[in-house]
Design an enzyme around this catalytic site. Structure first.
Site, PDB file in Angstrom:
ATOM      1  N   ARG A 151      56.864  -8.858  50.039  1.00  0.00           N
ATOM      2  CA  ARG A 151      57.422  -7.982  49.064  1.00  0.00           C
ATOM      3  C   ARG A 151      59.021  -8.089  48.891  1.00  0.00           C
ATOM      4  O   ARG A 151      59.553  -7.490  50.038  1.00  0.00           O
ATOM      5  CB  ARG A 151      56.945  -6.396  49.315  1.00  0.00           C
ATOM      6  CG  ARG A 151      57.905  -5.542  48.473  1.00  0.00           C
ATOM      7  CD  ARG A 151      57.087  -4.028  48.702  1.00  0.00           C
ATOM      8  NE  ARG A 151      57.097  -3.379  50.070  1.00  0.00           N
ATOM      9  CZ  ARG A 151      57.888  -2.981  50.642  1.00  0.00           C
ATOM     10  NH1 ARG A 151      59.151  -2.952  50.303  1.00  0.00           N
ATOM     11  NH2 ARG A 151      57.751  -2.375  52.122  1.00  0.00           N
ATOM     12  N   HIS A 160      59.499  -0.806  48.333  1.00  0.00           N
ATOM     13  CA  HIS A 160      57.924  -0.399  48.125  1.00  0.00           C
ATOM     14  C   HIS A 160      57.767   0.406  46.758  1.00  0.00           C
ATOM     15  O   HIS A 160      56.924  -0.129  46.074  1.00  0.00           O
ATOM     16  CB  HIS A 160      57.932   0.713  49.242  1.00  0.00           C
ATOM     17  CG  HIS A 160      56.496   1.337  49.040  1.00  0.00           C
ATOM     18  ND1 HIS A 160      55.200   0.631  49.302  1.00  0.00           N
ATOM     19  CD2 HIS A 160      56.155   2.484  48.681  1.00  0.00           C
ATOM     20  CE1 HIS A 160      54.467   1.581  48.994  1.00  0.00           C
ATOM     21  NE2 HIS A 160      54.545   2.634  48.854  1.00  0.00           N
ATOM     22  N   TYR A 175      64.703  -0.497  57.253  1.00  0.00           N
ATOM     23  CA  TYR A 175      63.565  -0.877  58.087  1.00  0.00           C
ATOM     24  C   TYR A 175      63.564  -2.310  57.961  1.00  0.00           C
ATOM     25  O   TYR A 175      62.673  -3.138  58.739  1.00  0.00           O
ATOM     26  CB  TYR A 175      62.303  -0.239  57.898  1.00  0.00           C
ATOM     27  CG  TYR A 175      61.865  -0.454  56.493  1.00  0.00           C
ATOM     28  CD1 TYR A 175      61.016  -1.476  56.054  1.00  0.00           C
ATOM     29  CD2 TYR A 175      62.083   0.633  55.544  1.00  0.00           C
ATOM     30  CE1 TYR A 175      60.592  -1.518  54.906  1.00  0.00           C
ATOM     31  CE2 TYR A 175      61.502   0.437  54.229  1.00  0.00           C
ATOM     32  CZ  TYR A 175      60.826  -0.568  53.766  1.00  0.00           C
ATOM     33  OH  TYR A 175      60.162  -0.759  52.516  1.00  0.00           O
TER      34      TYR A 175
HETATM   35  C1  LIG Z   1      44.563   7.537  51.978  1.00  0.00           C
HETATM   36  C2  LIG Z   1      46.257   7.119  51.766  1.00  0.00           C
HETATM   37  N1  LIG Z   1      46.916   7.497  52.766  1.00  0.00           N
HETATM   38  C3  LIG Z   1      48.113   7.237  52.612  1.00  0.00           C
HETATM   39  C4  LIG Z   1      48.890   7.149  51.527  1.00  0.00           C
HETATM   40  C5  LIG Z   1      50.389   6.668  51.337  1.00  0.00           C
HETATM   41  N2  LIG Z   1      50.762   5.315  51.233  1.00  0.00           N
HETATM   42  C6  LIG Z   1      51.320   5.092  49.902  1.00  0.00           C
HETATM   43  S1  LIG Z   1      51.591   3.405  49.964  1.00  0.00           S
HETATM   44  C7  LIG Z   1      51.338   3.338  51.750  1.00  0.00           C
HETATM   45  C8  LIG Z   1      51.519   2.028  52.099  1.00  0.00           C
HETATM   46  C9  LIG Z   1      50.767   0.848  51.745  1.00  0.00           C
HETATM   47  O1  LIG Z   1      50.891  -0.269  52.382  1.00  0.00           O
HETATM   48  P1  LIG Z   1      49.915  -1.563  52.105  1.00  0.00           P
HETATM   49  O2  LIG Z   1      48.565  -1.181  51.951  1.00  0.00           O
HETATM   50  O3  LIG Z   1      50.434  -2.434  52.880  1.00  0.00           O
HETATM   51  O4  LIG Z   1      50.241  -1.700  50.371  1.00  0.00           O
HETATM   52  P2  LIG Z   1      51.674  -2.255  50.056  1.00  0.00           P
HETATM   53  O5  LIG Z   1      52.614  -1.073  49.267  1.00  0.00           O
HETATM   54  O6  LIG Z   1      52.483  -3.028  51.018  1.00  0.00           O
HETATM   55  O7  LIG Z   1      51.431  -3.208  48.976  1.00  0.00           O
HETATM   56  C10 LIG Z   1      50.774   4.528  52.272  1.00  0.00           C
HETATM   57  C11 LIG Z   1      50.601   4.663  53.745  1.00  0.00           C
HETATM   58  C12 LIG Z   1      48.158   6.757  50.435  1.00  0.00           C
HETATM   59  N3  LIG Z   1      48.500   6.546  49.044  1.00  0.00           N
HETATM   60  N4  LIG Z   1      46.718   6.761  50.716  1.00  0.00           N
END
Ligand SMILES: Cc1ncc(C[n+]2csc(CCOP(=O)(O)OP(=O)(O)O)c2C)c(N)n1
Length: 405
Positions: free
Chosen positions: A280, A284, A293
């Site tokens: 990415r 975020h 980070y």
């Molecule tokens: C069940 C749940 N736990 C925590 C979160 C908080 N949260 C939002 S985005 C994220 C990181 C997700 O990372 P990834 O799955 O690698 O997707 P990316 O955003 O990198 O595309 C987190 C922990 C959430 N949305 N849902």
């Protein structure tokens, strides 16, 4: 019957021929599967793992899709910075994973995306204003899921994978020719829901394809702190399904592998887990500061692996993409950006309290309490906003994917 005999019978039943005859699942390759390398040169030999380059027409279609998607993504990020949208999780750099995967689906198939996958929706024909409606703070998802065969963009991580397995299993039981493809992030695979989805998809041999976009981070948490597995694709072995480890910045490889998995699911072969290794480039979401980070060098390195530039170099060298066609595609991308800007140029009248109107026919006490809570919050926001600027921002009332934990 004696207990020992019963146990023996059960054991025989479980270890029946069906189990014994199950094939060794396809093991992910050591290196990510690639068909076109980072310099735009076609790859030969083992790295292809038996996959072949899609036809030139398909490669051009994938290129067009990626150019449009990137322009859209850049435009929406700019609009978010201008305050037109409350939030937007960019997919800059992940175009190959998203478009390679989506282009492998037939019209009758279903897509189960996350908040990051707006360009996948765009590629499947959802108009920009419908994609962006919920990111502006509207309470509804903006598009008709049945018309586009796309579920709402899931913000709770990995829930969409369970929904995909449910729909795929139902389709199988009904004898419908439908495959479900779901997109997950690497962070989402750390959720129990992802485990349940992988496991039962395999037990039920559901026609579903899991595409994990491993972009290196779950917000600020690097992949190494989430999993000690060599690759996420390796996990497929434990679930008894094929797993593929793919260069997620090579759209040709992503499309070839995903198409084979969709075909396999369609012909009764069950689920597949595909991991696309990607990055990415943007933050975020607009509320994240990635400089805290990750290093400049890391980002610069990944920019050299750009998925759009890679395919463009290949197409130009092979003679499939000349100046005229390139310009035509660039113009179409500008037109899309203009249409997106125009559509976002008004401030919609949003009433956040409408959120509660369609939940239950007879409202429950807990919901009444939540409505009252939001009413108080809004009153506080309105008074603060009118003190500072004299206006109310729609941004202040919307959910933000990175801040939901
Ligand atoms: C069940 C749940 N736990 C925590 C979160 C908080 N949260 C939002 S985005 C994220 C990181 C997700 O990372 P990834 O799955 O690698 O997707 P990316 O955003 O990198 O595309 C987190 C922990 C959430 N949305 N849902």
């Amino acid at each position: 019957m004696a207990l020992a005999s019963l146990v023996a019978l059960l054991h025989d039943d479980i270890m029946n021929d069906d189990v014994a005859a199950r094939a060794e699942p396809v093991r992910p390759t050591q290196k990510p599967i690639r068909l076109i390398d980072e310099k735009g040169v076609p790859v030969e030999g083992a790295e292809r793992a038996g996959f072949v380059l899609p036809e030139p027409e398909m490669l051009l279609d994938l290129y067009r899709g990626m150019v449009l998607a990137r322009r859209f993504d850049v435009q929406v990020t700019a609009l978010t910075r201008q305050g037109r949208l409350a939030t937007y999780p960019s997919a800059f750099g992940q175009e190959a994973c998203e478009i390679g995967a989506v282009r492998s689906l037939g019209e009758q198939d279903w897509l189960f995306p996350t908040y990051r996958d707006s360009i996948a929706l765009l590629t499947r024909g959802v108009p920009p204003e419908q994609i962006l409606s919920s990111f502006r703070g509207d309470w509804h998802m903006g598009f008709d899921p049945y018309e586009h065969r796309i579920s709402p963009q899931a913000t709770p991580l990995a829930t969409q994978a369970l929904h995909a397995v449910g729909l795929a299993t139902a389709a199988k039981l009904k004898g419908d020719d439908v495959v479900a493809l779901t997109l997950l992030g690497d962070g989402a695979t750390s959720e129990g829901d992802a485990h349940e989805a992988f496991n039962f998809a395999s037990v039920w041999q559901a026609p579903v394809v899991f595409v994990v976009q491993n972009n290196g981070y779950a917000i600020s948490v690097p992949f190494a702190k989430q999993s000690h597995a060599r690759t996420l694709a390796d996990r497929a072995i434990g679930y008894g399904m094929p797993g593929y480890f793919v260069d997620g910045n090579d759209v040709a490889a992503m499309h070839a592998v995903t198409s084979a998995a969709v075909q396999n699911a369609r012909s009764g072969g069950g689920p597949t887990l595909i991991e696309g290794l990607t990055y990415r480039i943007e933050s975020h979401t607009n509320s994240d500061d990635p400089t805290r980070y990750r290093s400049k060098d890391e980002v610069a390195h990944w920019k050299t692996l750009d998925p759009v530039a890679r395919l463009e170099t290949y197409l130009r060298a092979s003679g499939a993409l000349g100046d005229e066609l390139r310009q035509e595609i660039a113009d179409a991308a500008e037109e899309l950006a203009g249409a997106t800007r125009d559509a976002m140029n008004t401030n919609p009248v949003l009433d956040p309290l409408e959120l509660f109107d369609h939940v239950y026919a007879a409202e429950r006490p807990a919901l009444r309490e939540q409505r009252a809570f939001l009413e108080r919050e809004l009153a506080a926001t309105v008074s603060t906003a009118s003190v500072s600027s004299g206006s109310v921002s729609t941004a202040s009332v919307s959910a933000e994917p990175g801040s939901t934990s």
